[in-house]
Design an enzyme around this catalytic site. Sequence first.
Site, PDB file in Angstrom:
ATOM      1  N   ASP A  23       0.860  -1.304  -0.069  1.00  0.00           N
ATOM      2  CA  ASP A  23       0.165   0.007  -0.226  1.00  0.00           C
ATOM      3  C   ASP A  23       0.780   1.271  -0.003  1.00  0.00           C
ATOM      4  O   ASP A  23       1.337   1.467   1.146  1.00  0.00           O
ATOM      5  CB  ASP A  23      -0.930  -0.252   1.293  1.00  0.00           C
ATOM      6  CG  ASP A  23      -1.892   1.156   1.362  1.00  0.00           C
ATOM      7  OD1 ASP A  23      -2.011   1.928   0.245  1.00  0.00           O
ATOM      8  OD2 ASP A  23      -2.478   1.264   2.292  1.00  0.00           O
ATOM      9  N   ASN A  25      -0.292   4.516  -1.051  1.00  0.00           N
ATOM     10  CA  ASN A  25      -0.657   5.565  -0.243  1.00  0.00           C
ATOM     11  C   ASN A  25      -1.502   5.699   1.110  1.00  0.00           C
ATOM     12  O   ASN A  25      -2.042   6.757   1.511  1.00  0.00           O
ATOM     13  CB  ASN A  25      -1.974   6.152  -1.377  1.00  0.00           C
ATOM     14  CG  ASN A  25      -3.248   5.306  -1.326  1.00  0.00           C
ATOM     15  OD1 ASN A  25      -3.156   4.091  -0.801  1.00  0.00           O
ATOM     16  ND2 ASN A  25      -4.083   5.624  -2.254  1.00  0.00           N
ATOM     17  N   ASP A  27      -4.036   3.889   2.359  1.00  0.00           N
ATOM     18  CA  ASP A  27      -5.348   3.792   2.656  1.00  0.00           C
ATOM     19  C   ASP A  27      -5.797   2.406   3.124  1.00  0.00           C
ATOM     20  O   ASP A  27      -6.992   2.345   3.191  1.00  0.00           O
ATOM     21  CB  ASP A  27      -6.368   4.361   1.335  1.00  0.00           C
ATOM     22  CG  ASP A  27      -6.041   3.410   0.160  1.00  0.00           C
ATOM     23  OD1 ASP A  27      -5.140   2.271   0.386  1.00  0.00           O
ATOM     24  OD2 ASP A  27      -6.711   3.594  -0.870  1.00  0.00           O
ATOM     25  N   ASP A  31      -1.890  -1.103  -3.750  1.00  0.00           N
ATOM     26  CA  ASP A  31      -2.174  -0.317  -5.057  1.00  0.00           C
ATOM     27  C   ASP A  31      -0.859  -0.579  -6.092  1.00  0.00           C
ATOM     28  O   ASP A  31      -0.045  -1.175  -5.598  1.00  0.00           O
ATOM     29  CB  ASP A  31      -2.208   1.140  -4.803  1.00  0.00           C
ATOM     30  CG  ASP A  31      -1.274   1.682  -3.676  1.00  0.00           C
ATOM     31  OD1 ASP A  31      -0.015   1.383  -3.775  1.00  0.00           O
ATOM     32  OD2 ASP A  31      -1.841   2.340  -2.555  1.00  0.00           O
ATOM     33  N   ASP A 188      -9.063 -15.828 -16.811  1.00  0.00           N
ATOM     34  CA  ASP A 188      -9.800 -16.281 -15.915  1.00  0.00           C
ATOM     35  C   ASP A 188     -11.024 -17.082 -16.374  1.00  0.00           C
ATOM     36  O   ASP A 188     -11.702 -16.824 -17.304  1.00  0.00           O
ATOM     37  CB  ASP A 188     -10.403 -14.925 -15.303  1.00  0.00           C
ATOM     38  CG  ASP A 188     -11.282 -15.265 -13.916  1.00  0.00           C
ATOM     39  OD1 ASP A 188     -10.720 -15.590 -12.976  1.00  0.00           O
ATOM     40  OD2 ASP A 188     -12.891 -15.014 -14.033  1.00  0.00           O
ATOM     41  N   GLU A 249      -6.674 -20.327 -16.796  1.00  0.00           N
ATOM     42  CA  GLU A 249      -7.215 -21.053 -15.684  1.00  0.00           C
ATOM     43  C   GLU A 249      -8.615 -21.900 -16.137  1.00  0.00           C
ATOM     44  O   GLU A 249      -9.687 -21.435 -16.251  1.00  0.00           O
ATOM     45  CB  GLU A 249      -7.659 -20.269 -14.409  1.00  0.00           C
ATOM     46  CG  GLU A 249      -8.460 -20.536 -13.277  1.00  0.00           C
ATOM     47  CD  GLU A 249      -9.660 -19.956 -12.794  1.00  0.00           C
ATOM     48  OE1 GLU A 249      -9.861 -20.340 -11.429  1.00  0.00           O
ATOM     49  OE2 GLU A 249     -10.220 -19.150 -13.406  1.00  0.00           O
TER      50      GLU A 249
HETATM   51  C1  GLC Z   1     -11.520 -17.393 -10.988  1.00  0.00           C
HETATM   52  C2  GLC Z   1     -10.958 -16.618 -10.114  1.00  0.00           C
HETATM   53  C3  GLC Z   1     -11.654 -16.275  -8.889  1.00  0.00           C
HETATM   54  C4  GLC Z   1     -12.966 -15.808  -9.050  1.00  0.00           C
HETATM   55  C5  GLC Z   1     -13.686 -16.461 -10.267  1.00  0.00           C
HETATM   56  C6  GLC Z   1     -14.451 -15.685 -10.970  1.00  0.00           C
HETATM   57  O1  GLC Z   1     -11.868 -18.574 -10.615  1.00  0.00           O
HETATM   58  O2  GLC Z   1      -9.564 -17.061  -9.667  1.00  0.00           O
HETATM   59  O3  GLC Z   1     -11.061 -15.526  -7.819  1.00  0.00           O
HETATM   60  O4  GLC Z   1     -13.634 -15.509  -7.965  1.00  0.00           O
HETATM   61  O5  GLC Z   1     -12.709 -16.829 -11.196  1.00  0.00           O
HETATM   62  O6  GLC Z   1     -14.206 -14.508 -11.799  1.00  0.00           O
END
Ligand code: GLC
Length: 497
Positions: A23, A25, A27, A31, A188, A249
């Site tokens: 972090d 800044n 907060d 970031d 993702d 993923e």
């Molecule tokens: C993937 C991400 C996870 C997220 C999901 C929905 O599995 O790693 O963190 O909640 O997708 O986007």
Amino acid sequence: MLGNDDWWRDAVVYQVYPRSFADANGDGMGDLEGVRDRLDYLAGLGVDAIWLSPFYTSPMADGGYDVADYRDVDPMFGTIADFDALIADAHAKGIRVIVDLVPNHSSDQHPWFKAGLRDRYIFRDEPNDWESIFGGPAWTQSADGQWYLHLFAPEQPDLNWDNPEVRAEFRDILRFWLDRGVDGFRVDVAHGMIKAAGLPDVGPKDGPQAEMLGDEQVPYFDQDGVHDIYREWRPILDSYPGGRMAVAEAWVSSPERLARYVGPDELHQAFSFDFMMADFHAKSFRTVIEKALKESELVGAPTTWVLSNHDKPRHVTRHGGLARARAATLLMLALPGSAYLYNGEELGLPEVLDLPDELRQDPAFLRRGESRDGCRVPIPWTAAPGCGWRDPWLPIPEGWAALSAEAQEDDPDSTLNLYRAALRLRKEHPALGGGTVTWLDSPKDVLVIERDPGLVVVLNTGEEPVRLDLAGEVLLSSGPLATDGSVPPDTAVWFQR
Ligand code: GLC
């Protein structure tokens, strides 16, 4: 290092969860400037690349995996100028940058959803029986009575990839970040996006649908049509210089199905999560390693190894203690392929199990009672109270000052220095990240692997010390060895014969 198009094949990639990393800044939220401030730390650790979890404009219903603007930085994390400065500095230090791409769903605060552009999402008059990964039905009714699909939280409506405008938008988003210099994308839910035609019911089953995933085919994941999308993307990546890559993923039902995501006309890599899911046992490690190696042979690309990430309990806790975690790490870092580290694992951080419920933010916690917050607690940097954070978004356990990067800096036996030594040796011995694997005879509960002639990795998951006839130099060990050279339980060693 920069300039080698195949850099990703044996890269060590460090996952930054921006909210929790550093972090700048003050907060209480990490970031991008915080990441930039820590580039020397990351270069000193010896990583080849960082992967940034989402930092895009987001109402944070799912930690940023609910994107409202795919081309901007959320003010919480900084500005697009901060991103440009980060990538320039990272490249100057020889660190590549991978960003997260979230194509399966947007935020419900995305301008398309807010404007009611229904053909870009999946709206129906009646819901089917699909369930959200976070628990509960995958459908929410909108004010006019129609239902929209969200495989995750209701704030994450699934995009309609049958609509060419959605496809065009994502091709453009890829180019937007490639033009800014990113070296790759972590895709993702790469097995999502395309749903079976007609949205058929899953049908009766014994438990929650989320529990079937990984074993059985469901009509909303791993549909063949998803591969057309990657065949559209690959030429875009290839049209940029310097080896731009993408890693999927994808949670699918078999190594053969996973292999279909990887290849010269699709993605470069797919996470092989079996290693992360394996028990701390020689036999289960061997099974998943052999499976992953077979899969990488099928596709002609080395696999990706992972022990921890932002979705699963940290491996110190999963495997039952720091000694085992360090041993598993040395095993992982001596396997052919790339290794993905999760921020804080180099400090040996455990999962935080006792977060008060009211502080938990994971949408899965509210819907399914399972929370991923315990691996998202901010990283302890200093040994002072607060660990370098003022009012962090999740509380840092008091004991973590002793685990801070500062506290570990000068301790030769610290986990931080173990990771540094391992990554240095991986650079000095390219055979550690490449080459071949030969299984040597070994006592029960012990793994002995020869990595290219002469480099031997031993992992003892049993209860007794083992003495092996391995005359040679100890390059690195995850814990102290006995004076007679035997390898104690929960310990891994790299030998040079
Ligand atoms: C993937 C991400 C996870 C997220 C999901 C929905 O599995 O790693 O963190 O909640 O997708 O986007």
